[in-house]
Design an enzyme around this catalytic site. Sequence first.
Site, short mmCIF file in Angstrom:
data_model
loop_
_atom_site.label_atom_id
_atom_site.label_comp_id
_atom_site.label_asym_id
_atom_site.label_seq_id
_atom_site.Cartn_x
_atom_site.Cartn_y
_atom_site.Cartn_z
N ARG A 96 -1.35 4.72 4.22
CA ARG A 96 -0.41 5.24 3.54
C ARG A 96 -0.32 6.76 2.95
O ARG A 96 -1.42 6.63 2.59
CB ARG A 96 0.38 4.30 3.19
CG ARG A 96 1.31 3.41 4.84
CD ARG A 96 1.97 2.36 4.10
NE ARG A 96 2.57 1.14 4.87
CZ ARG A 96 1.93 0.71 6.18
NH1 ARG A 96 0.17 0.57 5.68
NH2 ARG A 96 2.24 -0.52 7.01
N HIS A 121 -1.01 7.13 9.09
CA HIS A 121 -1.11 7.40 10.07
C HIS A 121 -1.37 8.70 10.34
O HIS A 121 -1.19 8.97 11.97
CB HIS A 121 -1.29 6.26 10.55
CG HIS A 121 -1.71 4.56 11.03
ND1 HIS A 121 -2.98 4.67 9.97
CD2 HIS A 121 -1.45 3.62 11.74
CE1 HIS A 121 -3.16 3.25 10.05
NE2 HIS A 121 -2.01 2.54 10.02
N HIS A 194 -7.96 1.93 15.11
CA HIS A 194 -7.07 1.28 14.86
C HIS A 194 -7.29 -0.27 16.20
O HIS A 194 -5.98 -0.56 16.40
CB HIS A 194 -6.39 1.77 15.17
CG HIS A 194 -5.33 1.07 13.88
ND1 HIS A 194 -4.60 0.00 14.26
CD2 HIS A 194 -4.34 1.15 12.98
CE1 HIS A 194 -3.28 -0.99 13.51
NE2 HIS A 194 -3.30 0.30 12.69
N TYR A 196 -7.25 -3.69 17.97
CA TYR A 196 -6.67 -5.40 17.41
C TYR A 196 -7.70 -6.10 18.30
O TYR A 196 -7.79 -5.47 19.80
CB TYR A 196 -5.66 -5.07 18.44
CG TYR A 196 -4.41 -4.38 17.44
CD1 TYR A 196 -3.51 -5.13 17.01
CD2 TYR A 196 -4.60 -3.02 17.15
CE1 TYR A 196 -2.36 -4.27 15.85
CE2 TYR A 196 -3.45 -2.59 16.55
CZ TYR A 196 -2.52 -3.53 16.07
OH TYR A 196 -1.24 -2.78 15.69
N ASP A 260 -2.26 -7.44 5.12
CA ASP A 260 -2.12 -6.11 5.40
C ASP A 260 -2.39 -5.23 3.68
O ASP A 260 -1.64 -4.25 3.51
CB ASP A 260 -0.85 -5.70 5.94
CG ASP A 260 -0.95 -4.04 7.17
OD1 ASP A 260 -1.99 -3.29 6.43
OD2 ASP A 260 0.53 -3.64 6.95
N GLN A 298 -9.47 -1.64 5.98
CA GLN A 298 -7.75 -2.29 5.85
C GLN A 298 -8.93 -3.28 6.68
O GLN A 298 -8.65 -3.74 7.64
CB GLN A 298 -7.01 -1.60 6.54
CG GLN A 298 -5.13 -1.92 6.61
CD GLN A 298 -5.38 -1.85 5.26
OE1 GLN A 298 -6.04 -1.26 4.00
NE2 GLN A 298 -3.03 -2.37 4.65
N GLU A 325 -9.58 -1.63 9.55
CA GLU A 325 -10.10 0.05 9.79
C GLU A 325 -11.01 -0.24 8.44
O GLU A 325 -10.41 0.02 7.43
CB GLU A 325 -9.00 -0.04 9.61
CG GLU A 325 -7.74 -0.58 10.61
CD GLU A 325 -6.39 -0.58 10.43
OE1 GLU A 325 -5.95 0.73 10.12
OE2 GLU A 325 -5.44 -1.45 10.77
#
Length: 360
Positions: A96, A121, A194, A196, A260, A298, A325
């Site tokens: 961000r 992003h 990114h 998952y 997060d 992250q 990340e």
Amino acid sequence: MDAKVPLSWFFLLVALLFLLFVNINGSEAKVKVGVYELKRGNFSVKLTNYGAVVQSVILPDKFGKLDDVVLGFDSVKGYKKDTTYFGAIVGRVANRIGKAQFTLNGTKYKLVANEGKNMLHGGPKGYSDVIWTVESYKADSHVTFTYHSFDGEEGFPGDLSVSVTYRLIQTNKLAVIMEAQPLNKATPVNLAQHTYWNLGGQASGNILSHSLQLFGSKITPVDAQLIPTGEIIPIKGTPYDFLEPQQIGSRLNELSNGYDINYVLDSESHFHLKKAAVVNDSKSGRRMELWTNQPGLQFYSGNLLHNVKGKGGYKYLQHAAICLETQGFPDSVNNPNFPSQIVNPGQTYKHVMVYRFTAH
């Protein structure tokens, strides 16, 4: 004379149509989307040049059973409508940027906000939503994607030449090398991968029983909009403390919205790469180590996943996977006490990640 005029116009029209045809077909060739598999033994990775996405990672468990351990979609079409950033390279600046603006060298840059008043992003059409060029591909070795990011794209200054290479190394290791060179203006650059992860398999449920160890003793806390406050605080004894392996779900109820948050990785200056994280799934026996050269990581526990229809029609629910990340610190452009992410012409940004997979 009168007959020759329309004839010349006819040939001119034919020439223009030919040039238009060549141009259109050339453009189509440049933007062709494909899927590229890297395979070595029973370890395979599928990637697409749409968003430079990791579409699948197939690994054996402790019994030798193969399964796909990343969330995603069966076809590229799914990624074009995706709002989760499944498997993508995100940028020009990952994470961000507060108020979607920053000042650099006396110039204020207003970016394209896509999360309230903030940028996430890289904006509404970041690198996860562009088609990358396939620069090099060898099925048992690597694939390299490149992208030319133009001056003013989503509000960022200067042209930027970007590349990402996914490379198989040794046994069951995957390296990700992200590089960028500003061509004419200084610019912030903070690329992130990114993917998952669910080591039990992408359709196995949630990851709350996965064990996680993070090699970061501090975090950069955030406000209600997930924008860093500028502080750097220790996490010892808090729900964010993963200095020793802990089940991801063990203290989740102590947090209002799950994990997060950016971890400040503990530096080991005598190594080129430092160990950032270790994830283990006891049921399958799969284990993933992550190494990097970046200062932050992250950790996101899939808090916003809700009935996302994924591979094979399986619906991904909250906490169906984790994202790890590696990155520069979020909103570093507005926090001078954070490590700078500004890259000048003549310099090269380089972000390295190495995943090591085992099963026992």
